[in-house]
Write an enzyme that holds these catalytic residues in place. Structure first.
Site, PDB file in Angstrom:
ATOM      1  N   SER A  40       0.979  -1.172  -0.028  1.00  0.00           N
ATOM      2  CA  SER A  40       0.114  -0.218  -0.012  1.00  0.00           C
ATOM      3  C   SER A  40       0.703   1.257   0.034  1.00  0.00           C
ATOM      4  O   SER A  40       0.072   2.352  -0.332  1.00  0.00           O
ATOM      5  CB  SER A  40      -0.843   0.172   0.922  1.00  0.00           C
ATOM      6  OG  SER A  40      -0.284   0.180   2.357  1.00  0.00           O
ATOM      7  N   ASP A 326      -2.392   8.653   7.559  1.00  0.00           N
ATOM      8  CA  ASP A 326      -3.221   8.014   8.370  1.00  0.00           C
ATOM      9  C   ASP A 326      -2.706   7.126   9.106  1.00  0.00           C
ATOM     10  O   ASP A 326      -1.721   7.436   9.666  1.00  0.00           O
ATOM     11  CB  ASP A 326      -4.033   7.173   7.252  1.00  0.00           C
ATOM     12  CG  ASP A 326      -3.381   6.197   6.573  1.00  0.00           C
ATOM     13  OD1 ASP A 326      -2.288   5.891   6.820  1.00  0.00           O
ATOM     14  OD2 ASP A 326      -4.014   5.760   5.465  1.00  0.00           O
ATOM     15  N   HIS A 329       0.325   5.112   6.969  1.00  0.00           N
ATOM     16  CA  HIS A 329       0.869   5.732   5.883  1.00  0.00           C
ATOM     17  C   HIS A 329       1.550   6.858   5.682  1.00  0.00           C
ATOM     18  O   HIS A 329       0.927   7.917   6.691  1.00  0.00           O
ATOM     19  CB  HIS A 329       0.252   5.603   4.652  1.00  0.00           C
ATOM     20  CG  HIS A 329      -0.236   4.161   4.243  1.00  0.00           C
ATOM     21  ND1 HIS A 329      -1.599   3.973   4.557  1.00  0.00           N
ATOM     22  CD2 HIS A 329       0.402   3.263   3.750  1.00  0.00           C
ATOM     23  CE1 HIS A 329      -1.759   2.547   4.346  1.00  0.00           C
ATOM     24  NE2 HIS A 329      -0.782   2.022   3.806  1.00  0.00           N
TER      25      HIS A 329
END
Length: 366
Positions: A40, A326, A329
């Site tokens: 991600s 977040d 990340h």
């Protein structure tokens, strides 16, 4: 810091055309193409159409990206976006979203949120594309090119491209550290690091056997102080025991890089010290223009890290001052710093050569 964001492009891959451009360079490009594998941290939309809980194709993700939400787990750029720009390339499209041949010629991003080195990693998110499957997706591209151009020309083309691989974070966060996995009962930290690197070495060797020659790898970043970890204690304390698990993995990956550079003819591997760079930012955030290091810009609960960024949630306004976007990340501002250090940094930041040097090195006699 001045941050510029370009619109993302999404295109359907015609594999034989993809690497055709790798045989020559367009003026202003350091390399003809970049192929990207990871999770991600660098996924740019491959999970959008999967039956997966790991998605970021909704606002406020992409709030500072010219194309809006794309599937990037960021408010703007990822590290590979910045590196592509520094290489003179357009932003690299997601494998699942490519629809036009012309803009797919500069490479493909195969990365998938929740993916790991181990196939079982990330199964709590259901749909994801593990590293083995990402390599298989590239292999399909390569086989079709070979059938079209012939083996010799295809091999020459692929060897000019950069292969960026960022794997390992989920093998800790979404495997070893989760109670529903038996991994921690089966292996201590050193044993698990060895298991991961043995598998990782086989996977990278497979890419080498498919013709890849210029590799940029990333270490696993420091996880001790990410909002998700901070939120697990009432006093929002970093858990440096998590980093003590990651450190043996990173040390083995560096040893693997040395071994590959010595033993794989014609190949050059570089390793971005994401762990060290990230720790440096957290230890002296003001030097980098950051003022908030203990919570996410977007998220719910303690440290904005108990639940990650929800659809239509209102994020912080001063995003360039936040290290974390977040629960897991970094912000685009951090990603840009990482990309710049990877491109121009010294051996403490990227070992043994930076991306700019890797792009220009002559591998024909090695």
């Amino acid at each position: 810091m001045a941050v510029s964001f370009r619109a993302s492009s999404s295109f359907l891959v015609l594999p034989w055309v993809l690497l055709l451009l790798c045989g020559f360079r367009v003026q202003g490009e350091a390399v003809p193409a970049m192929f990207i594998f990871g999770d991600s941290l660098i996924d740019n939309g491959n999970n959008n159409d999967l039956a997966s809980f790991a998605k970021a194709n909704y606002y406020p993700y992409g709030i500072d990206f010219a194309g809006g939400p794309t599937g990037r787990f960021s408010n703007g750029y990822t590290v590979v976006d910045e590196i592509a720009e520094l290489l003179g390339l357009p932003l690299i499209p997601a494998h699942s979203q490519v629809t036009s041949v012309e803009d797919a010629l500069h490479g493909v991003n195969y990365a998938s949120a929740a993916a790991g080195i181990l196939d079982i990693t990330g199964q709590n998110f259901v749909g994801r594309i593990p590293f083995n499957q990402q390599i298989h997706n590239f292999e399909s591209t390569r086989n079709q090119l070979t059938a079209r151009l012939g083996a010799a020309r295809a091999a020459s083309s692929i060897a000019r491209c950069i292969f960026f691989v960022g794997m390992g974070s989920n093998d800790y966060l979404n495997n070893y550290l989760l109670p529903n996995y038996a991994t921690r009962l089966q292996y201590n930290g050193e044993q698990y690091a060895e298991l991961l690197v043995q598998q990782y070495s086989r996977q990278l060797t497979r890419l080498y056997n498919l013709g890849a020659r210029r590799f940029v790898l990333t270490s696993v970043g420091s996880l001790a102080c990410i909002p998700s970890i901070l939120a697990q204690t009432p006093f929002s304390r970093c858990n440096f025991g998590v980093d003590e698990l990651v450190i043996p993995f990173n040390a083995r990956v560096r040893q693997m890089v040395d071994q590959f550079n010595s033993n794989l003819p014609g190949a050059r591997f570089s390793l971005i010290n994401v762990f060290g760079i990230f720790r440096g930012i957290l230890s002296n955030p003001f030097a980098y223009g950051f003022s908030v290091i203990d919570r996410g810009c977007c998220g719910v609960g303690r440290n904005r890290g108990q639940i990650t960024c929800l659809p239509m949630e209102t994020p912080c306004l001063n995003r360039n001052q936040y290290v974390f976007w977040d629960a897991f990340h970094p912000t685009s501002a951090v990603n840009i710093i990482l990309g710049q250090k990877a491109f121009l940094g010294g051996p403490d930041e990227i070992y043994p050569m930076n991306v700019q040097q890797l792009a220009s090195v002559d591998l024909s006699h090695s």
